[in-house]
Design an enzyme around this catalytic site. Structure first.
Site, PDB file in Angstrom:
ATOM      1  N   GLY C 244       0.810  -1.214   0.000  1.00 19.38           N
ATOM      2  CA  GLY C 244       0.000   0.000   0.000  1.00 19.38           C
ATOM      3  C   GLY C 244       0.845   1.265   0.000  1.00 19.38           C
ATOM      4  O   GLY C 244       2.071   1.240   0.185  1.00 19.38           O
ATOM      5  N   HIS C 245       0.180   2.383  -0.172  1.00 16.70           N
ATOM      6  CA  HIS C 245       0.827   3.689  -0.297  1.00 16.70           C
ATOM      7  C   HIS C 245       1.586   4.072   0.968  1.00 16.70           C
ATOM      8  O   HIS C 245       1.084   3.940   2.080  1.00 16.70           O
ATOM      9  CB  HIS C 245      -0.191   4.771  -0.636  1.00 16.70           C
ATOM     10  N   GLY C 246       2.807   4.539   0.754  1.00 10.57           N
ATOM     11  CA  GLY C 246       3.583   5.065   1.857  1.00 10.57           C
ATOM     12  C   GLY C 246       4.253   4.020   2.732  1.00 10.57           C
ATOM     13  O   GLY C 246       4.801   4.354   3.780  1.00 10.57           O
ATOM     14  N   CYS C 247       4.245   2.750   2.326  1.00 10.99           N
ATOM     15  CA  CYS C 247       4.967   1.734   3.108  1.00 10.99           C
ATOM     16  C   CYS C 247       6.471   1.914   2.927  1.00 10.99           C
ATOM     17  O   CYS C 247       6.941   2.438   1.918  1.00 10.99           O
ATOM     18  CB  CYS C 247       4.582   0.322   2.650  1.00 10.99           C
ATOM     19  N   GLY C 264       1.144   2.850   4.865  1.00  9.77           N
ATOM     20  CA  GLY C 264       2.036   3.383   5.890  1.00  9.77           C
ATOM     21  C   GLY C 264       2.693   2.358   6.790  1.00  9.77           C
ATOM     22  O   GLY C 264       3.160   2.695   7.880  1.00  9.77           O
TER      23      GLY C 264
END
Lengths: 344, 344, 344
Positions: C244-247, C264
């Protein structure tokens, strides 16, 4: 752009409170963990309060929380706040980010059947393949290497990202976004067991996406043997979601990554499903229901109900049962002692 | 077509009972929830009996159930019935549905290595890429943007849907269907931990799909370091199934969406796996075994066994244990009371 | 090649023991279950000892296990052994297998924006699409039908397999391998609930893959609203992994098929995640932690910790709790008897 201009723009969108301070120059939005000077960053809540004391960001987006706001004041950092700071954050990104969107054009390498109808202001990228009788409306954007099977309709301003595949008879509504690698309208998994093995059922139905639906990368939405698989307006799917043949999903739902709906599932409006949740054949989920991640739903779920676990149970029961699960070994030992005691 | 003709056609396929009544005109097959006039619809069982009283459908497919048949008679709806009504339903769709299947042709934009051997009656769509020494047999249908790596063989009448990728040395049997976005024969996930990090093992093996195998959209079947990953004849995979390197799956199996087989798993014939089931490395599953959805199988499963849960246990145990799981909090409270009592 | 030559080559890579015997001709490496003459095969451990007595293989790779070595001697089969026999197996494959790797060339059907910078020794296959300002470094290999959005950089020797899609601003490090159908840098799943429905957050960030990262077929790595999604050097993902976004994922990790990281998530170095494991939003996983397959991680995991189950608990607790889970029905019955007894 000066911070005061940022605030002015944001206040046109939603109601804000702000302290402009030294009115610094702002050139972009940064994540709080790696903020840099001349950016505005975002404190989601008190969990991130410690960043206020150390951030090099020139301004902050804050919640309506006087403690956090006072902390920013102490550090001399100008800030802007709103009831839903995440909304402010979204609007701030819009101020600085120009997303890539190609100019309307049909690339000469695209292979478009002469019977396809294509309206004005359409972008069709390189190597796109369009089969007979496809209808593509105004403002649609189709990225390279998308393949569109016969009799598909794509309504105004829909975006199809690279390497997506749209199968026969699919209807894609206005402003839908189909991400890369997604497969819409592929054949449902329909086989009848016979003494000679599986008999394949033809899948003569279609998939309908109402307006504003978003389908994540490498997701699959299957068409049914007869009738429709239908996804309601403004429903959003994350990546690798699977929607089986004949499902009906309502409006404004959000399904996280790798959610699986088996065949014929009926989902109401405003339903939220956590990552890797799965719903068994023919189950009905009521409006506003929620399932936490990893749930396996094998019975109908009422409107507003929150379920968890596999097989899914009401969330409040799950929380307590899963807490006790960890203590089963200890409980078992004491239990055996009791049994022994009771026999004496 | 008149209903009597529909019945005549169906009775050539399987043994049927019918009441022809007013012998209406039938133009298609419809799902019972949204049936329209001049269609034949399908009552799967008594769960759907209430539709018989309200359906506008002009005829019905029924099970061999006298109650349902009498109910249709009361409504004056002609019907046809068979022992397995779903089979009747499948044959009825075949009567009215002409699936899209392109005429044999090789599109000029396809990039085909001169060393590839291509037999007659083959369809190769736009932008298909065929690497050296690929063999494509008679009647094969390859949709646009498929990429075929070197030394692949594709046997008679196989269908490869758009954006599928077939890696080196894969053997695709007669009448296989590979759905959009599937990746067959990609490199197995083989790494050896060393003091300098992961060492990549070359994956010199290949994938073999025997005849009649169907692979769902965005599924992945990996090739092994040495030897084969083999899928037996007439086995069917739904979307987003992952088959790890070196697995051997038998004949006539059906795996639902997002099933995962880790490396070296051996699966017998006629095995059914529910959605999101996973099987750990090197496990063996016997003929006719079944796993319900969401199962995590970490031990061998015997022929005919039905397992559930994660880690998977026999289904009859799972049903009882999961029922008690919900009552753990209550049980724990009473248990603590007992312990307290026993101490007095 | 004679077996003595095989041993000579292998001993240049790692320390080996060998018994050369009749020094047979070796033409390849075979899996022990289907070994053939003139091949060398691999006995992973005592579990496979019975094959030594029946294998037609002309030589064996063995562990440093005197019993197995004596058994091979008894059968008159020459062998080579090392501390980590799997490493020997990997090197043996390298000796005989020439992986397909196309000669540097840019296919005329590729559509490359004039502003793209392409260095020497690059292979760009048929129908690849390269948008503006993309930078492709020396030795990169891009297979057919890959689409690369604007402002992507691809560093030396990276390999992009067919039908992969690389979205705007993605940075792909040296020696990365992106498998077929993978989507890198697609939009994160970011929506803010409002009274008018979901508001889409623009995803202005990017994905960074450090050197040596490998991403499995049909995997998805999303870009965030701001900042980066970053995957550390030499980390390996199997097929259908979702990030997912920002991992932020550290170095030398390995994630098995269908692992899901929500938004995240922070993962340390050398972390191993079993198939279908999922990690909830904003969770932190310490260096060297492990999760077994099917885990659902909803809390932070410490460095070196091993967790299992959903919600995930320490593995040693999971093993005992899941063992007792099976006995819940029996426990419940006895428990009810106890309660009844205590009331008398």
């Amino acid at each position: 752009m000066r911070f005061s201009e940022v605030v002015a723009h944001l206040s046109q969108k939603i109601s804000v409170t702000a302290k402009e301070g030294k009115n610094p120059e702002i050139k972009g939005v940064s994540p709080i963990e790696e903020a840099t000077m001349q950016t505005i960053s975002y404190i989601e809540g008190r969990k991130f309060a410690h960043y206020i004391n150390i951030t090099p960001a020139s301004a902050l987006i804050l919640p309506q929380d006087e403690t956090l706001q006072a902390q920013a004041d102490d550090q001399g950092i100008p800030w802007v706040a709103a009831e839903v700071p995440r909304l402010l954050f979204a609007h701030a990104i819009d101020l600085f980010y120009r997303p890539f969107h190609p100019t309307p054009d049909v690339h000469p390498s695209a292979v478009i059947d002469p019977s396809a109808e294509i309206q004005e202001n359409v972008y069709i990228g390189a190597n796109v393949v369009v089969y007979p009788r496809v209808k593509i409306s105004s403002g649609v954007c189709i990225y390279p290497n998308v393949v569109i099977y016969p009799d598909v309709t794509i309504d105004d301003r829909a975006i199809l990202h690279a390497n997506a595949t749209i199968h026969e008879r699919t209807q894609i509504g206005k402003d839908c976004i189909i991400h890369s690698g997604a497969v819409i309208g592929g054949e449902g998994f329909g086989f009848v067991p016979t003494s000679q093995g599986w008999l394949k059922m033809q899948q003569s139905g279609c998939v309908v996406l109402e307006e504003g639906v978003e389908v994540g990368s490498n997701s699959n939405i299957d068409r049914p043997a007869v009738g429709e698989t239908r996804i309601g307006r403004n429903t959003k799917f994350d990546n690798a979601v699977h929607i089986g043949h004949g499902c009906r999903v309502g409006e404004n739902c959000a399904f996280a990554a790798q959610v699986v709906l088996a065949g014929g599932v009926k989902v109401g409006n405003n339903v939220l499903l956590g990552g890797q949740s799965a719903i068994a054949n023919q189950i009905t989920i009521g409006d506003g229901a929620r399932a936490t991640g990893h749930s396996g739903i094998t019975r109908d779920v009422k409107a507003g109900e929150i379920v968890s676990g596999s097989p899914a149970v009401p969330n409040h029961i799950y929380l307590r049962s899963s807490a006790i699960y960890k203590r089963l070994p200890e409980m078992y030992r004491m239990f055996q002692k009791l049994v022994k005691g009771s026999k004496n």
